[in-house]
Design a protein around this motif. Structure first.
Motif, PDB file in Angstrom:
ATOM      1  N   HIS A 232      -8.962  -2.312   5.462  1.00 57.48           N
ATOM      2  CA  HIS A 232      -7.504  -2.179   5.402  1.00 57.48           C
ATOM      3  C   HIS A 232      -6.977  -1.336   6.560  1.00 57.48           C
ATOM      4  O   HIS A 232      -6.879  -0.110   6.455  1.00 57.48           O
ATOM      5  CB  HIS A 232      -7.100  -1.535   4.072  1.00 57.48           C
TER       6      HIS A 232
ATOM      7  N   HIS B 190      -3.988  -1.404  10.065  1.00 57.80           N
ATOM      8  CA  HIS B 190      -2.808  -2.044  10.677  1.00 57.80           C
ATOM      9  C   HIS B 190      -2.662  -1.583  12.117  1.00 57.80           C
ATOM     10  O   HIS B 190      -1.911  -0.648  12.403  1.00 57.80           O
ATOM     11  CB  HIS B 190      -1.537  -1.665   9.913  1.00 57.80           C
TER      12      HIS B 190
ATOM     13  N   LYS C 103      -2.993 -11.722   1.594  1.00 59.75           N
ATOM     14  CA  LYS C 103      -2.374 -10.480   1.132  1.00 59.75           C
ATOM     15  C   LYS C 103      -0.969 -10.742   0.611  1.00 59.75           C
ATOM     16  O   LYS C 103      -0.241 -11.566   1.177  1.00 59.75           O
ATOM     17  CB  LYS C 103      -2.320  -9.482   2.315  1.00 59.75           C
TER      18      LYS C 103
ATOM     19  N   HIS D 102      -5.182  -0.148  -1.884  1.00 58.27           N
ATOM     20  CA  HIS D 102      -4.751   1.258  -1.953  1.00 58.27           C
ATOM     21  C   HIS D 102      -4.224   1.696  -3.319  1.00 58.27           C
ATOM     22  O   HIS D 102      -3.046   2.056  -3.472  1.00 58.27           O
ATOM     23  CB  HIS D 102      -3.761   1.639  -0.859  1.00 58.27           C
TER      24      HIS D 102
ATOM     25  N   ASP E 280      -5.975   2.186   5.342  1.00 57.34           N
ATOM     26  CA  ASP E 280      -4.605   1.723   5.569  1.00 57.34           C
ATOM     27  C   ASP E 280      -4.048   2.350   6.851  1.00 57.34           C
ATOM     28  O   ASP E 280      -2.869   2.712   6.946  1.00 57.34           O
ATOM     29  CB  ASP E 280      -3.723   2.100   4.372  1.00 57.34           C
TER      30      ASP E 280
END
Ligand code: URQ
Ligand code: ZN
Ligand code: ZN
Length: 485
Positions: free
Chosen positions: A58, A60, A149, A238, A315
């Motif tokens: 996870h 970004h 997702k 998360h 994340d």
């Protein structure tokens, strides 16, 4: 070139063995006692553990979000990951509503080509029509995407309503793809944000107030129930609180295929950060779901030890101070996201293994092997065995690191773990046999990283049939009644 890692304790999710590891080119050639290989470069691992490279499911990197773009790119992000012992990331291609999901995927592939270590992509479903249905099939068949997702939060942006969830989950069932979910009730968040702001609370402390645990619990339960009715496995990203953990635990005890992720930061940081008098510090902790009161951390650790939570992630979504200050007069405008890709493994070892909450094998399971199995990259990734990719980390349990934005390799001017000292860190990191990190030096190269194809699982229709084996829905044969007048 051959590399021989000698004298360490090899740890997989299954066991620990005193053994040497021989790497030939990009793969592990052998694991065993007293291995030798003339001309091989020898790496001394005595007193250290030899573990599979971490997998962060996870992240970004360079994500366009909330009016700005995340500051970390795929090269700097995968480099920082390697410094922390992570050798594979799974990032997210997130189409704008009405944008072709295939086109978005190709855009992210382009961005990711400069990666310093291996990467893969989940694809987000942010809207629905026949073209999305079609392109999900193409992504599975031709591009090695097996996970989609769904954001149940971020209203008026990338949020999915139940109609989109149900359409996409049904399609995933046909394709044998895994549905992943950001579970927060976006309608409730939107309403609470408005009420709190109008009550004059404009600072970062308004963020957790607008996203209480119940908002996450409701969405987690809803996603799980929708997946139950449709008979498709679901993976919740998360999970930050007891409310979500309860929904996950109930379903798993019922035998439902529910997988769940916890972030390293939600295990060790609590909600007091939002009351920091320093606006910047509080704003740098604005992420969704937010940090929670302490009792939630204790429950998450138990959930991880009990196997109710199977993977750990970061994340990683970085916004520097000027970007965060877009929300100076309105917490709703603070770009959501925090760092962590370089810190996760150290945080989990220091707070997990050193405290006895996790064994070294459980550490490997929750930082690497489980993600590889759930996202169908195992045993290419996630273990140390002949034929596996030589993503190997020499983990020194006595190597100390005090985390700081001044010394970290992440492209952000703040670190949520600032000042924390972790005992146990990566001494050497290899990606497919290439040394990326050694003696605290990064030796990463743009483009060394490769895209990891993740084939779909067998269509889940069978599971549905299996589940209802006893009670296949049948129609009632009856005479048509006389027309009532
Ligand atoms: O929600 C996510 O996973 C992305 C948009 C990162 N930001 C965050 O606050 N978690
Ligand atoms: Zn999310
Ligand atoms: Zn995310």
């Amino acid at each position: 070139m051959s590399i021989l890692i000698k004298g360490g304790t090899v740890v997989t999710a299954e066991n620990e063995t005193r053994a040497d590891v021989l790497i030939e080119g990009e793969v592990v050639a052998a694991v065993g006692k007293d291995l030798s290989s003339p001309g091989a470069r020898v790496i001394d691992a005595s007193g250290a553990y030899v573990i599979p490279g971490g997998i962060d499911p996870h992240t970004h990197m360079q994500l366009p979000f909330m009016g700005t773009v995340a500051s970390e790119d795929f090269f700097t992000g995968t480099s920082a990951a390697a410094a922390g012992g992570t050798t594979t990331i799974i990032d997210f291609a997130i189409p704008n509503p009405k944008q072709s999901i295939l086109e978005a995927y190709k855009t992210w592939r382009g961005w990711a080509e400069k990666s310093a270590a291996d990467y893969s992509l989940h694809v987000a479903i942010t809207w629905w029509d026949d073209s999305v249905q079609e392109e999900m099939g193409i992504l599975c068949r031709d591009h090695g995407v097996n996970s989609f997702k769904h954001f149940m939060a971020y209203k008026n942006s990338i949020m999915c309503d139940d109609e989109i969830l149900i359409s996409s989950f049904s399609r995933a069932r046909e394709l044998g793809a895994l549905c992943t979910v950001h579970a927060e009730n976006g309608e409730l968040v939107f309403r609470l944000q408005k009420e709190i702001f109008e009550r004059g609370i404009t600072g970062p402390e308004g963020h957790p107030m607008s996203r209480p645990p119940e908002v996450e619990g409701e969405a987690a339960n809803r996603a799980i129930r929708i997946a139950e009715v449709l008979g498709v496995p679901v993976y919740l990203v998360h999970n930050s609180c007891i409310d979500a953990l309860e929904a996950i635990t109930r379903a798993r005890l019922e035998g439902q295929r529910v997988f769940a992720e916890v972030l390293a930061q939600h295990l060790v940081i609590d909600d007091s950060v939002y009351r920091d008098p320093d606006w910047n510090k509080a704003a740098h902790h604005v992420m969704s779901p937010p940090f929670r009161p302490k009792e939630h951390q204790a429950a998450l650790w138990k959930g991880l030890a009990a196997g109710m939570l199977q993977t750990t992630a970061t994340d990683h979504c970085c916004f520097c101070t000027p970007q965060k200050q877009a929300g100076l007069d309105d917490f709703r405008k603070i770009p959501n996201g925090t760092n962590g890709v370089e810190d996760r493994m150290g945080v989990l070892w220091h707070h997990g293994v050193r405290t006895g909450r996790l064994t070294p094998s459980e550490f490997v399971a929750v930082t690497s092997a489980n993600a590889a199995k759930i996202f169908n990259m195992y045993p290419k990734k996630g273990t140390i065995a002949p034929g596996s990719d030589a993503d190997v980390v020499v983990w020194d349990p006595n190597k100390s690191r005090t985390i700081s934005a001044k010394t970290h390799h992440q492209k952000i001017d703040f670190n949520i773990y600032e000042g924390m000292t972790m005992l146990g860190n990566a001494a050497v990191t290899l990606s497919r046999g290439k040394v990326l990190w050694e003696k605290d030096q990064l030796m990463t190269e743009k483009g060394h990283g490769r895209y990891v194809n993740r084939p779909c699982f067998a269509p889940f229709w069978d599971a549905q049939k299996l589940r209802n084996a006893g009670a296949a829905p049948t129609r009632v044969e009856r005479k048509a009644p006389a027309r009532a007048t």
